[in-house]
Design a protein around this motif. Structure first.
Motif, short mmCIF file in Angstrom:
data_model
loop_
_atom_site.label_atom_id
_atom_site.label_comp_id
_atom_site.label_asym_id
_atom_site.label_seq_id
_atom_site.Cartn_x
_atom_site.Cartn_y
_atom_site.Cartn_z
N ALA A 181 -4.92 24.87 53.56
CA ALA A 181 -5.31 24.47 52.21
C ALA A 181 -6.71 23.87 52.21
O ALA A 181 -7.55 24.20 51.36
CB ALA A 181 -4.31 23.47 51.65
N VAL A 182 -6.98 22.98 53.16
CA VAL A 182 -8.28 22.31 53.23
C VAL A 182 -9.40 23.30 53.54
O VAL A 182 -10.46 23.30 52.90
CB VAL A 182 -8.25 21.18 54.28
CG1 VAL A 182 -9.65 20.60 54.49
CG2 VAL A 182 -7.28 20.08 53.86
N LEU A 213 7.00 28.67 48.55
CA LEU A 213 5.60 28.39 48.27
C LEU A 213 4.71 28.91 49.39
O LEU A 213 3.66 29.52 49.14
CB LEU A 213 5.38 26.88 48.10
CG LEU A 213 3.92 26.43 47.97
CD1 LEU A 213 3.31 26.97 46.69
CD2 LEU A 213 3.83 24.89 48.00
N VAL A 214 5.14 28.70 50.63
CA VAL A 214 4.36 29.16 51.78
C VAL A 214 4.29 30.68 51.81
O VAL A 214 3.23 31.27 52.03
CB VAL A 214 4.96 28.61 53.10
CG1 VAL A 214 4.19 29.16 54.30
CG2 VAL A 214 4.92 27.09 53.10
N TYR A 215 5.42 31.33 51.59
CA TYR A 215 5.46 32.80 51.61
C TYR A 215 4.56 33.39 50.52
O TYR A 215 3.79 34.32 50.76
CB TYR A 215 6.89 33.30 51.42
CG TYR A 215 7.68 33.45 52.70
CD1 TYR A 215 8.05 34.70 53.17
CD2 TYR A 215 8.05 32.34 53.45
CE1 TYR A 215 8.76 34.85 54.35
CE2 TYR A 215 8.77 32.48 54.63
CZ TYR A 215 9.12 33.74 55.08
OH TYR A 215 9.83 33.88 56.25
N ALA A 216 4.66 32.85 49.29
CA ALA A 216 3.91 33.40 48.16
C ALA A 216 2.41 33.21 48.33
O ALA A 216 1.61 34.11 48.03
CB ALA A 216 4.38 32.76 46.86
N VAL A 249 -8.28 28.28 42.81
CA VAL A 249 -6.99 28.44 42.11
C VAL A 249 -5.88 28.82 43.09
O VAL A 249 -4.76 28.30 42.99
CB VAL A 249 -7.11 29.51 41.00
CG1 VAL A 249 -5.73 29.89 40.46
CG2 VAL A 249 -7.99 28.99 39.86
N ILE A 250 -6.15 29.71 44.04
CA ILE A 250 -5.07 30.17 44.92
C ILE A 250 -4.80 29.23 46.10
O ILE A 250 -3.69 29.20 46.62
CB ILE A 250 -5.35 31.60 45.46
CG1 ILE A 250 -6.57 31.64 46.36
CG2 ILE A 250 -5.48 32.59 44.31
CD1 ILE A 250 -6.80 32.97 47.03
N TYR A 251 -5.80 28.42 46.49
CA TYR A 251 -5.58 27.53 47.63
C TYR A 251 -5.07 26.14 47.25
O TYR A 251 -4.41 25.48 48.05
CB TYR A 251 -6.87 27.37 48.44
CG TYR A 251 -7.12 28.50 49.41
CD1 TYR A 251 -6.48 28.56 50.64
CD2 TYR A 251 -8.00 29.54 49.09
CE1 TYR A 251 -6.71 29.60 51.52
CE2 TYR A 251 -8.24 30.59 49.97
CZ TYR A 251 -7.59 30.61 51.17
OH TYR A 251 -7.81 31.65 52.05
N LEU A 254 -1.78 22.35 48.92
CA LEU A 254 -1.94 20.93 49.25
C LEU A 254 -0.58 20.23 49.21
O LEU A 254 -0.40 19.17 49.83
CB LEU A 254 -2.92 20.26 48.28
CG LEU A 254 -4.40 20.68 48.42
CD1 LEU A 254 -5.22 20.08 47.29
CD2 LEU A 254 -4.95 20.25 49.78
N LEU A 255 0.38 20.83 48.50
CA LEU A 255 1.74 20.26 48.44
C LEU A 255 2.42 20.26 49.81
O LEU A 255 3.36 19.50 50.04
CB LEU A 255 2.59 21.06 47.45
CG LEU A 255 2.27 20.89 45.96
CD1 LEU A 255 3.09 21.88 45.13
CD2 LEU A 255 2.55 19.47 45.51
N ILE A 256 1.96 21.13 50.71
CA ILE A 256 2.59 21.21 52.03
C ILE A 256 2.45 19.89 52.79
O ILE A 256 3.24 19.58 53.67
CB ILE A 256 1.99 22.38 52.84
CG1 ILE A 256 2.34 23.71 52.15
CG2 ILE A 256 2.49 22.40 54.27
CD1 ILE A 256 1.77 24.94 52.82
#
Length: 535
Positions: free
Chosen positions: A173-174, A35-38, A252-254, A258-260
Protein backbone atom coordinates in the motif's frame (compact mmCIF):
# COMPACT_ATOMS: atom_id res chain seq x y z
CA UNK A 1 -13.65 -42.72 15.69
CA UNK A 2 -12.13 -40.44 13.03
CA UNK A 3 -10.16 -42.16 10.31
CA UNK A 4 -7.29 -39.75 10.79
CA UNK A 5 -6.72 -40.94 14.33
CA UNK A 6 -3.81 -43.27 15.03
CA UNK A 7 -2.32 -44.30 18.37
CA UNK A 8 -4.38 -41.69 20.19
CA UNK A 9 -3.48 -38.78 17.89
CA UNK A 10 -5.80 -36.72 15.71
CA UNK A 11 -5.07 -34.90 12.49
CA UNK A 12 -5.74 -31.14 12.29
CA UNK A 13 -8.57 -31.79 9.79
CA UNK A 14 -10.57 -33.51 12.53
CA UNK A 15 -10.55 -30.35 14.66
CA UNK A 16 -11.19 -28.05 11.70
CA UNK A 17 -14.23 -30.15 10.80
CA UNK A 18 -15.45 -29.81 14.37
CA UNK A 19 -15.04 -26.02 14.23
CA UNK A 20 -17.45 -25.84 11.28
CA UNK A 21 -17.11 -25.27 7.57
CA UNK A 22 -18.61 -21.78 7.33
CA UNK A 23 -19.14 -20.12 10.67
CA UNK A 24 -18.73 -16.57 11.90
CA UNK A 25 -14.96 -16.98 12.08
CA UNK A 26 -14.61 -18.21 8.50
CA UNK A 27 -16.90 -15.44 7.21
CA UNK A 28 -14.90 -12.69 8.96
CA UNK A 29 -11.62 -14.15 7.74
CA UNK A 30 -12.96 -14.45 4.18
CA UNK A 31 -14.01 -10.78 4.25
CA UNK A 32 -10.46 -9.73 5.17
CA UNK A 33 -8.94 -12.04 2.57
CA UNK A 34 -11.37 -10.75 -0.09
CA UNK A 35 -9.86 -7.25 0.10
CA UNK A 36 -6.38 -8.64 -0.54
CA UNK A 37 -7.54 -10.82 -3.44
CA UNK A 38 -9.52 -8.01 -5.13
CA UNK A 39 -6.80 -5.38 -4.84
CA UNK A 40 -3.89 -7.71 -5.62
CA UNK A 41 -5.37 -8.49 -9.02
CA UNK A 42 -5.29 -4.77 -9.83
CA UNK A 43 -1.72 -4.31 -8.65
CA UNK A 44 -0.38 -7.08 -10.88
CA UNK A 45 -1.53 -5.45 -14.13
CA UNK A 46 -2.35 -1.82 -13.28
CA UNK A 47 0.53 -0.72 -15.55
CA UNK A 48 -1.63 -1.70 -18.53
CA UNK A 49 -3.72 1.43 -17.82
CA UNK A 50 -1.39 3.59 -15.69
CA UNK A 51 1.35 3.43 -18.32
CA UNK A 52 -1.04 3.47 -21.26
CA UNK A 53 0.18 3.93 -24.81
CA UNK A 54 -0.64 7.37 -26.25
CA UNK A 55 -0.06 9.07 -29.56
CA UNK A 56 2.54 11.76 -30.14
CA UNK A 57 4.03 13.70 -33.02
CA UNK A 58 6.92 15.95 -33.69
CA UNK A 59 6.53 19.59 -32.68
CA UNK A 60 7.49 22.05 -35.43
CA UNK A 61 7.21 25.76 -34.51
CA UNK A 62 6.87 26.85 -38.14
CA UNK A 63 3.95 24.48 -38.65
CA UNK A 64 2.22 24.54 -35.29
CA UNK A 65 0.09 27.55 -34.45
CA UNK A 66 -0.74 28.49 -30.91
CA UNK A 67 -4.16 26.83 -31.23
CA UNK A 68 -2.98 23.73 -33.09
CA UNK A 69 -4.67 20.53 -32.01
CA UNK A 70 -2.86 17.24 -31.57
CA UNK A 71 -3.20 16.10 -35.18
CA UNK A 72 -3.09 19.42 -37.08
CA UNK A 73 -1.57 20.23 -39.48
CA UNK A 74 -1.06 16.56 -40.28
CA UNK A 75 -4.64 15.93 -41.34
CA UNK A 76 -5.72 16.55 -44.89
CA UNK A 77 -9.34 17.20 -45.71
CA UNK A 78 -9.74 13.61 -46.85
CA UNK A 79 -8.05 12.01 -43.83
CA UNK A 80 -9.74 10.60 -40.75
CA UNK A 81 -8.21 10.45 -37.27
CA UNK A 82 -7.33 6.77 -37.67
CA UNK A 83 -5.56 7.44 -40.97
CA UNK A 84 -3.34 10.16 -39.54
CA UNK A 85 0.11 9.31 -38.21
CA UNK A 86 -0.37 8.75 -34.48
CA UNK A 87 3.35 8.52 -33.64
CA UNK A 88 6.18 10.39 -35.29
CA UNK A 89 9.83 10.40 -34.25
CA UNK A 90 11.06 12.65 -37.05
CA UNK A 91 10.11 15.98 -38.64
CA UNK A 92 8.19 16.29 -41.88
CA UNK A 93 9.37 18.52 -44.67
CA UNK A 94 8.86 21.97 -43.19
CA UNK A 95 7.81 23.32 -46.55
CA UNK A 96 4.38 21.68 -46.48
CA UNK A 97 4.40 20.00 -43.05
CA UNK A 98 3.68 16.64 -44.64
CA UNK A 99 5.39 13.53 -43.23
CA UNK A 100 5.14 11.89 -46.65
CA UNK A 101 7.97 14.12 -47.89
CA UNK A 102 10.56 12.79 -45.44
CA UNK A 103 13.58 11.65 -47.44
CA UNK A 104 16.40 11.57 -44.91
CA UNK A 105 15.50 10.45 -41.39
CA UNK A 106 18.83 11.58 -39.97
CA UNK A 107 18.36 15.13 -41.27
CA UNK A 108 14.89 15.39 -39.83
CA UNK A 109 15.36 14.02 -36.30
CA UNK A 110 12.78 15.33 -33.87
CA UNK A 111 13.75 16.88 -30.53
CA UNK A 112 10.37 17.93 -29.15
CA UNK A 113 6.96 16.29 -29.26
CA UNK A 114 3.28 17.06 -28.85
CA UNK A 115 1.36 14.35 -27.00
CA UNK A 116 -2.22 13.24 -27.54
CA UNK A 117 -2.69 13.33 -23.74
CA UNK A 118 -0.40 15.92 -22.14
CA UNK A 119 -1.01 14.58 -18.62
CA UNK A 120 -0.36 10.93 -19.47
CA UNK A 121 2.49 8.87 -17.99
CA UNK A 122 4.27 8.87 -21.38
CA UNK A 123 4.00 12.66 -21.70
CA UNK A 124 5.00 13.57 -18.14
CA UNK A 125 8.17 11.49 -18.31
CA UNK A 126 8.90 12.35 -21.96
CA UNK A 127 8.97 8.78 -23.27
CA UNK A 128 8.22 9.54 -26.93
CA UNK A 129 10.16 7.22 -29.26
CA UNK A 130 11.33 5.18 -26.27
CA UNK A 131 8.79 2.36 -26.30
CA UNK A 132 11.18 0.04 -24.47
CA UNK A 133 10.83 2.16 -21.34
CA UNK A 134 7.07 1.71 -21.42
CA UNK A 135 7.29 -2.09 -21.59
CA UNK A 136 10.07 -2.06 -18.98
CA UNK A 137 7.48 -1.28 -16.28
CA UNK A 138 5.70 -4.60 -16.75
CA UNK A 139 8.96 -6.52 -16.99
CA UNK A 140 10.34 -4.99 -13.78
CA UNK A 141 7.08 -5.76 -11.98
CA UNK A 142 7.20 -9.40 -13.07
CA UNK A 143 10.88 -9.72 -12.10
CA UNK A 144 10.25 -8.11 -8.71
CA UNK A 145 7.29 -10.39 -8.16
CA UNK A 146 9.46 -13.41 -8.98
CA UNK A 147 12.03 -12.43 -6.35
CA UNK A 148 9.32 -11.44 -3.88
CA UNK A 149 7.69 -14.85 -3.99
CA UNK A 150 10.93 -16.42 -2.80
CA UNK A 151 11.11 -13.92 0.06
CA UNK A 152 7.43 -14.23 0.99
CA UNK A 153 7.55 -18.02 1.01
CA UNK A 154 10.42 -18.05 3.50
CA UNK A 155 8.85 -15.40 5.74
CA UNK A 156 5.50 -17.19 5.68
CA UNK A 157 6.92 -20.61 6.59
CA UNK A 158 9.21 -19.20 9.26
CA UNK A 159 7.22 -16.41 10.91
CA UNK A 160 3.65 -17.35 9.96
CA UNK A 161 1.06 -16.66 7.29
CA UNK A 162 -0.45 -13.72 9.18
CA UNK A 163 2.86 -11.94 9.78
CA UNK A 164 3.95 -12.30 6.15
CA UNK A 165 0.57 -11.11 4.84
CA UNK A 166 0.31 -8.03 7.09
CA UNK A 167 3.89 -6.90 6.43
CA UNK A 168 3.62 -7.42 2.67
CA UNK A 169 0.15 -5.88 2.36
CA UNK A 170 1.12 -2.78 4.31
CA UNK A 171 4.35 -2.35 2.34
CA UNK A 172 2.46 -2.76 -0.93
CA UNK A 173 0.00 0.00 0.00
CA UNK A 174 2.75 2.45 0.96
CA UNK A 175 4.94 1.73 -2.08
CA UNK A 176 1.96 1.80 -4.45
CA UNK A 177 0.89 5.22 -3.19
CA UNK A 178 4.50 6.41 -3.38
CA UNK A 179 4.52 5.58 -7.10
CA UNK A 180 1.79 8.14 -7.66
CA UNK A 181 4.11 10.91 -6.38
CA UNK A 182 7.19 9.87 -8.36
CA UNK A 183 8.74 12.69 -10.41
CA UNK A 184 11.43 10.58 -12.04
CA UNK A 185 10.89 7.69 -14.42
CA UNK A 186 13.67 5.63 -12.85
CA UNK A 187 12.31 6.28 -9.35
CA UNK A 188 8.96 4.97 -10.57
CA UNK A 189 10.67 1.85 -11.97
CA UNK A 190 12.46 1.27 -8.65
CA UNK A 191 9.22 1.63 -6.67
CA UNK A 192 7.45 -0.71 -9.10
CA UNK A 193 10.08 -3.39 -8.54
CA UNK A 194 10.09 -2.92 -4.74
CA UNK A 195 6.31 -3.08 -4.54
CA UNK A 196 6.25 -6.34 -6.49
CA UNK A 197 9.11 -7.81 -4.42
CA UNK A 198 8.03 -6.98 -0.86
CA UNK A 199 4.45 -5.79 -1.22
CA UNK A 200 2.62 -8.87 -2.56
CA UNK A 201 0.44 -10.35 0.19
CA UNK A 202 -1.43 -12.86 -1.98
CA UNK A 203 0.91 -15.83 -1.49
CA UNK A 204 0.71 -15.98 2.35
CA UNK A 205 -2.99 -15.09 2.24
CA UNK A 206 -3.63 -17.99 -0.14
CA UNK A 207 -1.86 -20.39 2.22
CA UNK A 208 -3.91 -19.07 5.10
CA UNK A 209 -7.12 -19.49 3.12
CA UNK A 210 -6.56 -23.20 2.41
CA UNK A 211 -5.34 -23.97 5.93
CA UNK A 212 -8.18 -22.45 7.97
CA UNK A 213 -10.79 -24.93 6.69
CA UNK A 214 -10.81 -28.70 6.39
CA UNK A 215 -9.49 -30.13 3.14
CA UNK A 216 -12.83 -31.00 1.56
CA UNK A 217 -14.09 -27.41 1.91
CA UNK A 218 -10.92 -25.70 0.68
CA UNK A 219 -11.97 -25.64 -3.00
CA UNK A 220 -15.31 -23.93 -2.28
CA UNK A 221 -13.61 -21.41 0.00
CA UNK A 222 -11.02 -20.73 -2.67
CA UNK A 223 -13.64 -20.36 -5.42
CA UNK A 224 -15.32 -17.55 -3.45
CA UNK A 225 -12.01 -15.73 -3.04
CA UNK A 226 -11.05 -16.24 -6.68
CA UNK A 227 -14.24 -14.49 -7.74
CA UNK A 228 -13.18 -11.57 -5.54
CA UNK A 229 -9.86 -11.57 -7.43
CA UNK A 230 -11.76 -11.55 -10.73
CA UNK A 231 -14.03 -8.71 -9.59
CA UNK A 232 -10.92 -6.61 -9.03
CA UNK A 233 -9.87 -7.19 -12.65
CA UNK A 234 -13.37 -6.40 -13.94
CA UNK A 235 -13.67 -3.16 -11.94
CA UNK A 236 -10.13 -1.86 -12.56
CA UNK A 237 -10.61 -0.74 -16.20
CA UNK A 238 -13.74 1.21 -15.24
CA UNK A 239 -11.81 2.95 -12.46
CA UNK A 240 -9.16 3.84 -15.06
CA UNK A 241 -11.92 5.10 -17.35
CA UNK A 242 -13.52 7.21 -14.61
CA UNK A 243 -10.17 8.46 -13.24
CA UNK A 244 -8.05 8.96 -16.37
CA UNK A 245 -5.15 10.81 -14.75
CA UNK A 246 -2.64 8.07 -13.93
CA UNK A 247 -1.52 9.50 -10.58
CA UNK A 248 -5.08 9.72 -9.24
CA UNK A 249 -5.84 6.26 -10.66
CA UNK A 250 -2.99 4.74 -8.61
CA UNK A 251 -4.13 6.53 -5.46
CA UNK A 252 -7.67 5.25 -5.84
CA UNK A 253 -6.67 1.59 -6.22
CA UNK A 254 -3.90 1.51 -3.60
CA UNK A 255 -5.52 3.50 -0.77
CA UNK A 256 -7.94 0.71 0.35
CA UNK A 257 -5.07 -1.64 1.25
CA UNK A 258 -3.96 0.67 4.06
CA UNK A 259 -6.65 -1.26 5.98
CA UNK A 260 -4.32 -4.27 6.02
CA UNK A 261 -2.40 -2.51 8.80
CA UNK A 262 -5.37 -3.28 11.07
CA UNK A 263 -5.18 -7.00 10.27
CA UNK A 264 -2.54 -7.30 13.00
CA UNK A 265 -5.42 -7.05 15.48
CA UNK A 266 -8.19 -8.94 13.68
CA UNK A 267 -6.64 -11.66 11.50
CA UNK A 268 -5.84 -15.04 13.09
CA UNK A 269 -2.89 -17.30 12.33
CA UNK A 270 -3.14 -20.69 10.61
CA UNK A 271 -3.73 -23.53 13.10
CA UNK A 272 -1.87 -25.91 10.79
CA UNK A 273 1.19 -23.66 10.76
CA UNK A 274 1.16 -23.27 14.55
CA UNK A 275 1.13 -27.04 15.03
CA UNK A 276 3.75 -27.61 12.34
CA UNK A 277 6.05 -25.29 14.31
CA UNK A 278 5.34 -27.01 17.64
CA UNK A 279 3.37 -24.02 18.98
CA UNK A 280 0.70 -26.19 20.58
CA UNK A 281 -0.33 -23.76 23.32
CA UNK A 282 -1.03 -20.93 20.87
CA UNK A 283 -2.87 -23.35 18.57
CA UNK A 284 -5.13 -24.59 21.39
CA UNK A 285 -5.94 -21.02 22.41
CA UNK A 286 -6.86 -20.18 18.83
CA UNK A 287 -9.02 -23.31 18.49
CA UNK A 288 -10.96 -22.37 21.60
CA UNK A 289 -11.37 -18.79 20.37
CA UNK A 290 -12.77 -19.99 17.02
CA UNK A 291 -15.05 -22.49 18.78
CA UNK A 292 -16.55 -19.69 20.91
CA UNK A 293 -16.95 -17.45 17.87
CA UNK A 294 -18.69 -20.19 15.86
CA UNK A 295 -20.78 -21.39 18.80
CA UNK A 296 -19.40 -24.95 18.89
CA UNK A 297 -17.77 -27.05 21.60
CA UNK A 298 -14.36 -28.71 21.42
CA UNK A 299 -13.57 -30.99 24.37
CA UNK A 300 -10.15 -31.06 26.03
CA UNK A 301 -9.65 -34.76 25.26
CA UNK A 302 -9.73 -34.01 21.56
CA UNK A 303 -7.21 -31.19 21.95
CA UNK A 304 -4.89 -33.38 24.01
CA UNK A 305 -4.84 -35.99 21.25
CA UNK A 306 -4.05 -33.33 18.63
CA UNK A 307 -0.27 -33.26 18.75
CA UNK A 308 2.87 -33.56 16.67
CA UNK A 309 5.72 -35.82 17.78
CA UNK A 310 7.86 -35.96 14.64
CA UNK A 311 11.39 -34.59 14.77
CA UNK A 312 10.58 -32.35 11.81
CA UNK A 313 8.12 -30.32 13.87
CA UNK A 314 10.43 -29.53 16.75
CA UNK A 315 11.06 -25.81 17.07
CA UNK A 316 14.85 -26.28 17.10
CA UNK A 317 14.91 -27.71 13.57
CA UNK A 318 15.97 -24.97 11.15
CA UNK A 319 13.87 -23.98 8.18
CA UNK A 320 16.88 -24.52 5.93
CA UNK A 321 17.13 -28.18 7.01
CA UNK A 322 13.43 -28.68 6.43
CA UNK A 323 13.69 -27.17 2.96
CA UNK A 324 16.76 -29.26 2.11
CA UNK A 325 14.99 -32.39 3.35
CA UNK A 326 12.17 -31.64 0.93
CA UNK A 327 14.56 -31.16 -1.99
CA UNK A 328 16.53 -34.33 -1.17
CA UNK A 329 13.42 -36.41 -1.78
CA UNK A 330 13.41 -37.74 -5.35
CA UNK A 331 9.61 -37.71 -5.41
CA UNK A 332 9.46 -34.11 -4.17
CA UNK A 333 12.02 -33.03 -6.76
CA UNK A 334 10.06 -34.63 -9.59
CA UNK A 335 6.91 -32.84 -8.50
CA UNK A 336 8.83 -29.59 -8.17
CA UNK A 337 10.11 -29.78 -11.76
CA UNK A 338 6.65 -30.50 -13.17
CA UNK A 339 5.14 -27.67 -11.09
CA UNK A 340 7.71 -25.24 -12.52
CA UNK A 341 6.61 -26.11 -16.06
CA UNK A 342 2.96 -25.72 -15.03
CA UNK A 343 3.64 -22.29 -13.57
CA UNK A 344 5.63 -21.13 -16.60
CA UNK A 345 2.77 -22.14 -18.87
CA UNK A 346 -0.06 -20.54 -16.90
CA UNK A 347 1.78 -17.25 -16.30
CA UNK A 348 2.87 -17.00 -19.94
CA UNK A 349 -0.66 -17.61 -21.19
CA UNK A 350 -2.59 -15.56 -18.64
CA UNK A 351 -0.37 -12.48 -18.81
CA UNK A 352 -0.12 -12.80 -22.58
CA UNK A 353 -3.92 -12.85 -22.84
CA UNK A 354 -4.36 -9.81 -20.58
CA UNK A 355 -1.80 -7.80 -22.52
CA UNK A 356 -3.49 -8.76 -25.79
CA UNK A 357 -6.89 -7.63 -24.47
CA UNK A 358 -6.06 -3.92 -24.71
CA UNK A 359 -5.04 -4.28 -28.36
CA UNK A 360 -8.36 -5.71 -29.54
CA UNK A 361 -10.34 -3.27 -31.69
CA UNK A 362 -12.93 -1.26 -29.76
CA UNK A 363 -13.08 0.32 -26.32
CA UNK A 364 -10.06 -1.03 -24.45
CA UNK A 365 -11.70 -0.62 -21.03
CA UNK A 366 -14.80 -2.59 -22.01
CA UNK A 367 -12.75 -5.20 -23.88
CA UNK A 368 -10.49 -5.82 -20.90
CA UNK A 369 -13.44 -6.05 -18.52
CA UNK A 370 -15.37 -8.45 -20.79
CA UNK A 371 -12.36 -10.72 -21.17
CA UNK A 372 -11.84 -10.81 -17.40
CA UNK A 373 -15.56 -11.53 -16.98
CA UNK A 374 -14.85 -14.95 -18.48
CA UNK A 375 -12.94 -15.77 -15.30
CA UNK A 376 -16.16 -16.00 -13.27
CA UNK A 377 -17.55 -19.08 -15.10
CA UNK A 378 -13.98 -20.45 -15.00
CA UNK A 379 -13.95 -20.08 -11.20
CA UNK A 380 -17.35 -21.76 -10.84
CA UNK A 381 -16.30 -24.53 -13.24
CA UNK A 382 -13.15 -24.96 -11.14
CA UNK A 383 -15.25 -25.60 -8.03
CA UNK A 384 -17.67 -27.98 -9.77
CA UNK A 385 -14.95 -29.92 -11.60
CA UNK A 386 -12.70 -30.35 -8.58
CA UNK A 387 -15.65 -31.37 -6.43
CA UNK A 388 -16.56 -34.19 -8.81
CA UNK A 389 -13.48 -35.06 -10.83
CA UNK A 390 -10.67 -34.50 -8.30
CA UNK A 391 -7.56 -32.60 -9.52
CA UNK A 392 -5.54 -34.31 -12.23
CA UNK A 393 -8.25 -35.06 -14.80
CA UNK A 394 -9.70 -31.50 -14.94
CA UNK A 395 -6.19 -30.01 -15.24
CA UNK A 396 -5.25 -32.50 -17.96
CA UNK A 397 -8.38 -31.75 -19.99
CA UNK A 398 -8.06 -27.97 -19.63
CA UNK A 399 -4.42 -28.00 -20.78
CA UNK A 400 -5.17 -30.16 -23.83
CA UNK A 401 -8.45 -28.54 -24.91
CA UNK A 402 -7.16 -25.02 -24.32
CA UNK A 403 -4.01 -25.83 -26.27
CA UNK A 404 -6.01 -27.15 -29.24
CA UNK A 405 -8.22 -24.03 -29.22
CA UNK A 406 -5.16 -21.79 -29.27
CA UNK A 407 -3.30 -23.71 -31.98
CA UNK A 408 -6.34 -23.73 -34.26
CA UNK A 409 -7.05 -19.98 -33.99
CA UNK A 410 -4.39 -18.80 -36.53
CA UNK A 411 -5.75 -21.23 -39.13
CA UNK A 412 -9.35 -19.98 -39.04
CA UNK A 413 -10.74 -18.42 -42.24
CA UNK A 414 -10.20 -14.65 -42.34
CA UNK A 415 -13.89 -13.96 -42.82
CA UNK A 416 -14.85 -15.52 -39.46
CA UNK A 417 -13.45 -12.99 -37.01
CA UNK A 418 -16.29 -13.72 -34.57
CA UNK A 419 -15.20 -17.36 -34.40
CA UNK A 420 -11.63 -16.30 -33.61
CA UNK A 421 -12.86 -14.02 -30.83
CA UNK A 422 -15.04 -16.84 -29.47
CA UNK A 423 -12.06 -19.21 -29.34
CA UNK A 424 -9.96 -16.44 -27.75
CA UNK A 425 -12.51 -15.99 -24.95
CA UNK A 426 -12.95 -19.75 -24.52
CA UNK A 427 -9.20 -20.15 -24.19
CA UNK A 428 -9.11 -17.32 -21.64
CA UNK A 429 -11.68 -19.20 -19.56
CA UNK A 430 -9.71 -22.46 -19.80
CA UNK A 431 -6.44 -20.64 -19.02
CA UNK A 432 -7.95 -19.22 -15.82
CA UNK A 433 -9.40 -22.63 -14.99
CA UNK A 434 -5.91 -24.18 -15.33
CA UNK A 435 -4.36 -21.37 -13.29
CA UNK A 436 -6.78 -21.96 -10.42
CA UNK A 437 -6.15 -25.71 -10.34
CA UNK A 438 -2.37 -25.33 -10.48
CA UNK A 439 -2.50 -22.86 -7.59
CA UNK A 440 -4.42 -25.36 -5.46
CA UNK A 441 -2.72 -28.51 -6.75
CA UNK A 442 0.80 -27.22 -5.99
CA UNK A 443 -0.10 -26.43 -2.38
CA UNK A 444 -1.33 -30.00 -1.79
CA UNK A 445 1.84 -31.75 -2.99
CA UNK A 446 4.28 -30.53 -0.34
CA UNK A 447 4.49 -30.72 3.50
CA UNK A 448 3.13 -27.98 5.77
CA UNK A 449 6.48 -26.76 7.10
CA UNK A 450 7.76 -25.99 3.58
CA UNK A 451 4.43 -25.66 1.77
CA UNK A 452 4.55 -21.91 1.22
CA UNK A 453 8.26 -21.98 0.36
CA UNK A 454 7.85 -24.71 -2.26
CA UNK A 455 4.71 -23.09 -3.65
CA UNK A 456 6.52 -19.74 -3.83
CA UNK A 457 9.61 -21.21 -5.50
CA UNK A 458 7.49 -22.97 -8.15
CA UNK A 459 5.54 -19.78 -8.73
CA UNK A 460 8.67 -17.60 -8.80
CA UNK A 461 10.54 -19.76 -11.31
CA UNK A 462 7.38 -20.02 -13.39
CA UNK A 463 7.15 -16.22 -13.46
CA UNK A 464 9.67 -16.33 -16.27
CA UNK A 465 6.50 -16.77 -18.31
CA UNK A 466 5.21 -13.36 -17.21
CA UNK A 467 8.60 -11.85 -18.16
CA UNK A 468 8.33 -13.34 -21.63
CA UNK A 469 4.64 -12.51 -22.14
CA UNK A 470 5.09 -8.75 -22.87
CA UNK A 471 7.49 -9.66 -25.69
CA UNK A 472 5.19 -12.16 -27.45
CA UNK A 473 3.46 -9.50 -29.61
CA UNK A 474 6.84 -8.93 -31.30
CA UNK A 475 6.59 -12.46 -32.74
CA UNK A 476 3.67 -11.33 -34.90
CA UNK A 477 6.17 -9.70 -37.26
CA UNK A 478 7.21 -13.21 -38.30
CA UNK A 479 3.71 -14.72 -38.34
CA UNK A 480 0.51 -13.21 -36.92
CA UNK A 481 -0.49 -16.53 -35.36
CA UNK A 482 2.87 -17.36 -33.77
CA UNK A 483 2.09 -16.09 -30.21
CA UNK A 484 -1.14 -18.09 -29.92
CA UNK A 485 0.53 -21.12 -31.52
CA UNK A 486 3.26 -21.01 -28.85
CA UNK A 487 0.64 -20.63 -26.11
CA UNK A 488 -1.11 -23.72 -27.40
CA UNK A 489 2.01 -25.88 -27.66
CA UNK A 490 3.18 -25.04 -24.12
CA UNK A 491 -0.32 -25.83 -22.84
CA UNK A 492 -0.28 -29.28 -24.47
CA UNK A 493 3.24 -29.96 -23.14
CA UNK A 494 2.06 -29.16 -19.62
CA UNK A 495 -0.89 -31.48 -20.10
CA UNK A 496 1.48 -34.35 -20.96
CA UNK A 497 3.53 -33.73 -17.79
CA UNK A 498 0.35 -33.79 -15.70
CA UNK A 499 0.19 -37.55 -16.34
CA UNK A 500 3.25 -37.91 -14.08
CA UNK A 501 1.58 -36.31 -11.06
CA UNK A 502 -0.38 -38.06 -8.28
CA UNK A 503 -4.01 -37.36 -7.40
CA UNK A 504 -4.35 -35.30 -4.20
CA UNK A 505 -8.10 -34.78 -3.90
CA UNK A 506 -8.81 -37.49 -1.32
CA UNK A 507 -5.55 -37.09 0.59
CA UNK A 508 -5.20 -34.93 3.69
CA UNK A 509 -2.74 -32.06 3.50
CA UNK A 510 0.63 -33.67 4.36
CA UNK A 511 2.62 -32.23 7.26
CA UNK A 512 5.92 -34.06 6.65
CA UNK A 513 7.95 -35.25 3.65
CA UNK A 514 7.15 -38.90 4.46
CA UNK A 515 3.43 -38.16 4.34
CA UNK A 516 3.79 -36.15 1.12
CA UNK A 517 5.63 -39.04 -0.54
CA UNK A 518 2.72 -41.38 0.22
CA UNK A 519 0.31 -39.29 -1.87
CA UNK A 520 -0.55 -41.31 -4.95
CA UNK A 521 0.72 -44.59 -3.48
CA UNK A 522 -2.16 -45.21 -1.09
CA UNK A 523 -4.94 -43.15 0.53
CA UNK A 524 -3.40 -40.78 3.08
CA UNK A 525 -6.06 -41.31 5.74
CA UNK A 526 -3.76 -41.98 8.65
CA UNK A 527 -0.95 -39.99 10.08
CA UNK A 528 2.47 -41.56 10.30
CA UNK A 529 3.58 -41.85 13.91
CA UNK A 530 7.21 -41.12 13.22
CA UNK A 531 9.59 -40.01 10.53
CA UNK A 532 13.29 -40.43 10.06
CA UNK A 533 15.08 -37.66 11.96
CA UNK A 534 17.04 -35.05 10.08
CA UNK A 535 20.72 -35.77 9.84
Amino acid sequence: MDGSEVEGRLHVDAVLARLGGWGRHQALTAAMLALVYATNSMYNVNYVFAVEDVGYRCKIPSCDGSNASFMTPWLNASQSWSEAPVKQCWRPDVADCSPSNVTDLGDHACTEWIYEKPDSFIAEFGLACQDWKQTLIGTVHSFGNMLGLLIQGQISDRFGRKTAAVVAGSAGAVLGLSKSFARSFWLYVALEGLEAAIGDALSPMFMLSIEIVEKKRAVLFQMILLNCYTCGLIVMPFIAWAVPYWRNFLRVIYAPTLLILTYSFFLDESIRWLYSKGKKERAVQLIRKIARRNGVEVDNMMLDRLDYTEEDTKSNVSDKKLLMKTFKSRIMMQRFLVCMVWWFTITLINYGMMISAVHIAGNKYVNFSLLMLMDIPANVLYWLALSKYKRRLPLLVSFFVGGLFCISQPFLPKGYAWLGLTLFMAFEMLATFSYNIVYMYTSELFPTYTRNSMHAICSAVGRVGSLVAPQTPLLMSYWSGLPTFIFGMTSIASGCLTLLMPETARAELPDTVAEAELIGRKPLLKKQTAETSIT
